[in-house]
Every structure is written in C-alpha cells, then in structure tokens.
Motif scaffolding. Structure first.
Motif, PDB file in Angstrom:
ATOM      1  N   ALA A   4       3.907  -7.408   4.323  1.00 31.43           N
ATOM      2  CA  ALA A   4       2.711  -6.524   3.966  1.00 31.43           C
ATOM      3  C   ALA A   4       1.851  -7.085   2.773  1.00 31.43           C
ATOM      4  O   ALA A   4       2.394  -7.754   1.968  1.00 31.43           O
ATOM      5  CB  ALA A   4       3.210  -5.153   3.652  1.00 31.43           C
ATOM      6  N   THR A   5       0.691  -6.674   3.024  1.00 33.60           N
ATOM      7  CA  THR A   5      -0.151  -6.777   1.843  1.00 33.60           C
ATOM      8  C   THR A   5      -0.259  -5.695   0.973  1.00 33.60           C
ATOM      9  O   THR A   5      -0.643  -4.530   1.695  1.00 33.60           O
ATOM     10  CB  THR A   5      -1.557  -7.401   2.295  1.00 33.60           C
ATOM     11  N   HIS A  97      -6.436  -7.549   8.528  1.00 39.22           N
ATOM     12  CA  HIS A  97      -5.068  -7.211   8.817  1.00 39.22           C
ATOM     13  C   HIS A  97      -4.716  -6.273   9.957  1.00 39.22           C
ATOM     14  O   HIS A  97      -3.749  -6.574  10.839  1.00 39.22           O
ATOM     15  CB  HIS A  97      -4.577  -6.443   7.428  1.00 39.22           C
ATOM     16  N   GLN A  98      -5.472  -5.362  10.387  1.00 42.72           N
ATOM     17  CA  GLN A  98      -5.326  -4.359  11.480  1.00 42.72           C
ATOM     18  C   GLN A  98      -5.498  -5.297  12.794  1.00 42.72           C
ATOM     19  O   GLN A  98      -4.627  -5.468  13.572  1.00 42.72           O
ATOM     20  CB  GLN A  98      -6.523  -3.534  11.330  1.00 42.72           C
ATOM     21  N   THR A  99      -6.570  -6.392  12.665  1.00 44.71           N
ATOM     22  CA  THR A  99      -6.722  -7.213  13.966  1.00 44.71           C
ATOM     23  C   THR A  99      -5.525  -8.047  14.060  1.00 44.71           C
ATOM     24  O   THR A  99      -5.011  -8.320  15.370  1.00 44.71           O
ATOM     25  CB  THR A  99      -7.912  -8.078  13.729  1.00 44.71           C
ATOM     26  N   THR A 102      -1.077  -6.783  10.951  1.00 44.54           N
ATOM     27  CA  THR A 102      -0.211  -7.022   9.827  1.00 44.54           C
ATOM     28  C   THR A 102      -0.427  -5.738   8.774  1.00 44.54           C
ATOM     29  O   THR A 102      -1.464  -5.206   8.517  1.00 44.54           O
ATOM     30  CB  THR A 102      -0.479  -8.393   8.910  1.00 44.54           C
ATOM     31  N   ALA A 103       0.831  -5.245   8.120  1.00 44.99           N
ATOM     32  CA  ALA A 103       0.671  -4.071   7.187  1.00 44.99           C
ATOM     33  C   ALA A 103      -0.331  -4.343   6.284  1.00 44.99           C
ATOM     34  O   ALA A 103      -0.073  -5.391   5.359  1.00 44.99           O
ATOM     35  CB  ALA A 103       2.009  -3.685   6.980  1.00 44.99           C
ATOM     36  N   TYR A 104      -0.898  -3.281   5.797  1.00 40.31           N
ATOM     37  CA  TYR A 104      -1.829  -3.317   4.665  1.00 40.31           C
ATOM     38  C   TYR A 104      -1.917  -2.157   3.906  1.00 40.31           C
ATOM     39  O   TYR A 104      -1.982  -0.952   4.589  1.00 40.31           O
ATOM     40  CB  TYR A 104      -3.226  -3.853   5.125  1.00 40.31           C
ATOM     41  N   SER A 148     -10.148   6.875   0.126  1.00 42.50           N
ATOM     42  CA  SER A 148      -8.938   7.317   0.825  1.00 42.50           C
ATOM     43  C   SER A 148      -8.087   6.082   0.714  1.00 42.50           C
ATOM     44  O   SER A 148      -7.747   5.722   1.768  1.00 42.50           O
ATOM     45  CB  SER A 148      -8.878   8.159   2.184  1.00 42.50           C
ATOM     46  N   PRO A 149      -7.530   5.719  -0.442  1.00 44.11           N
ATOM     47  CA  PRO A 149      -6.456   4.850  -0.609  1.00 44.11           C
ATOM     48  C   PRO A 149      -4.948   5.247  -0.202  1.00 44.11           C
ATOM     49  O   PRO A 149      -4.882   6.535   0.201  1.00 44.11           O
ATOM     50  CB  PRO A 149      -6.254   4.324  -1.984  1.00 44.11           C
ATOM     51  N   ASP A 150      -4.310   4.484   0.163  1.00 38.62           N
ATOM     52  CA  ASP A 150      -2.883   4.799   0.506  1.00 38.62           C
ATOM     53  C   ASP A 150      -2.137   5.500  -0.397  1.00 38.62           C
ATOM     54  O   ASP A 150      -1.238   6.504  -0.169  1.00 38.62           O
ATOM     55  CB  ASP A 150      -1.966   3.745   1.283  1.00 38.62           C
ATOM     56  N   LEU A 151      -2.539   5.140  -1.591  1.00 37.59           N
ATOM     57  CA  LEU A 151      -1.871   5.858  -2.983  1.00 37.59           C
ATOM     58  C   LEU A 151      -2.932   5.658  -4.049  1.00 37.59           C
ATOM     59  O   LEU A 151      -3.376   4.658  -4.181  1.00 37.59           O
ATOM     60  CB  LEU A 151      -0.643   5.156  -3.319  1.00 37.59           C
TER      61      LEU A 151
END
Ligand SMILES: Nc1ncnc2c1ncn2[C@@H]1O[C@H](COP(=O)(O)OS(=O)(=O)O)[C@@H](OP(=O)(O)O)[C@H]1O
Ligand SMILES: Nc1ncnc2c1ncn2[C@@H]1O[C@H](COP(=O)(O)OP(=O)(O)O)[C@@H](O)[C@H]1O
Length: 177
Positions: A4-5, A97-99, A102-104, A148-151
């Motif tokens: 993951a990135t 990453h989506q394409t 890969t987890a981002y 809207s970050p993941d965290l």
C-alpha cells in the motif's frame, strides 16, 4: 503481504517525516516490508534539479507517486512524507493507484501553520520571515488541504506515539496491517 501507499501530506514541520518513521518502525517490527520515500532524499536524486514552482512540485509528486505504486504493487508499504500541496496532483496519484488496483491511503497531518512555524525544524519559516526565501508552502505559497482524507491527524494535540497509533489503527481497519 499486501502492499500500500500511505501518503502523509501537510505543511513543512507538520510531523510527516517523524510519523512516517515511527509507523515504519512499528510495521517492520510486525514483519512488513517498508520503504519511506523521504521528500528531501527524493529531491537529491530522483527529482534533482526540480524547484518549488507549481509545475515542479507537480512533477515531483507524480514521480514519487509512480515509484510508490511500483513498490506497493510488489508488497511493500510505501510511506510518503511529502507536502504535495496541490489537490489535482494528489488526485492523479490516487487515480494511478486505483487503475492499477493498488491500495492508497491519504493522511492529512493537519498541524496549524502557527504550530509548524514555531517548530520550524529546518528554519524555513524564519528564513521566509527574514525575506531570505519566498514561496514557502502555507505562508506565501498555496497548500490545498485535502477535503476528505482517509485520516486527519491533529499532531499538535497528540504525541508522536498517539498519532502513529491512530495511523496503525487505520491500516488494521483496511486490512493492511
Ligand atoms: N519553498 C518551499 N516550500 C516548501 N518546502 C520547501 C521549500 N523550500 C525548501 N523546502 C523543503 O523541501 C521539502 C519539501 O519538499 P517536498 O518534495 O515534500 O514538497 S512538494 O510536495 O514537492 O511541494 C520540505 O520538507 P518538509 O519540511 O519535510 O516538509 C522543506 O524542508
Ligand atoms: N504528534 C506528533 N506527530 C509528529 N511530530 C510531532 C508530533 N508532536 C510533536 N512533533 C514534532 O514535530 C516535528 C515535526 O518535524 P518533521 O517530522 O520533520 O516534519 P515534516 O516532515 O512534516 O516537515 C518533530 O520535531 C516532532 O518531534
């Protein structure tokens, strides 16, 4: 192991590098393969010659995003403590990453500029105030905070260990740690 990135975006002295290394230590201790793509190191090698214009920052962020995705798609946790001030640059990295499937994760180290300029780890805020440099992110150059970050981490109200624990919890929730 799932790669993951994890991109830590925020102002200079926000705590990005400190948190990346703290998290890296924890993950390595659990047996994960980890790389920290440190902004300063990248600028010495991969992005040598680039400055801090909008175009150069965009190029820098795309290069780092490319390498991070390569690492992440090969099972590495790629931790990226890099300012990445422009929303469209960050979005392009996320899309890549989506394409690739890969987890981002995007983490906003949301330390207020007043706290960052007091920490002033590299003396850049003082230099800007003294008129020795210009174009400092968050002072006289833009920083587009993630909507809207993941965290979002409030590093000014937490210890390094508390912030790193929150990050680790996020990875666990997403099945990445
Ligand atoms: N004008 C200006 N603005 C912002 N930052 C500056 C500037 N000049 C030098 N530095 C130092 O370079 C580091 C930022 O590089 P990055 O590659 O993370 O930035 S960017 O994403 O390309 O904008 C950044 O590192 P951190 O303090 O770790 O964030 C600074 O130390
Ligand atoms: N909760 C926290 N998370 C990260 N850094 C913190 C925290 N609290 C205090 N700090 C301090 O803030 C400074 C951040 O510096 P650094 O990690 O180099 O920032 P950046 O990489 O964002 O420029 C360090 O001296 C660190 O010890």
């Amino acid at each position: 192991m799932t790669g993951a990135t994890i991109w830590l975006t925020g102002l200079p002295s926000a705590g990005k590098t400190t948190l990346a290394h703290e998290l890296a230590g924890r993950l390595r201790g659990e047996g994960h393969r980890v790389e920290v793509l440190d902004g300063d190191e990248i600028r010495e090698f991969l992005s040598a010659g680039l400055g801090f214009t909008r175009a150069d920052r965009h190029t820098n962020v795309q290069r780092i995003g490319f390498v991070a995705e390569l690492l992440a798609s090969n099972g590495v946790k790629a931790l990226v403590p890099v300012i990445a001030p422009y929303a469209d640059s960050r979005e392009a990295v996320r899309k890549r990453h989506q394409t690739e499937g890969t987890a981002y994760l995007e983490v906003h180290v949301a330390t207020p500029v007043e706290v960052c300029s007091e920490r002033d780890v590299k003396g850049l805020y003082a230099k800007q105030a003294a008129g020795e440099i210009s174009g400092l992110t968050g002072v006289d150059d833009p920083y587009e905070a993630p909507e809207s970050p993941d965290l979002r981490l409030e590093s000014h109200t937490q210890t390094v260990q508390e912030s790193a624990a929150a990050l680790h919890t996020l990875l666990t929730e997403r099945g990445l740690a």
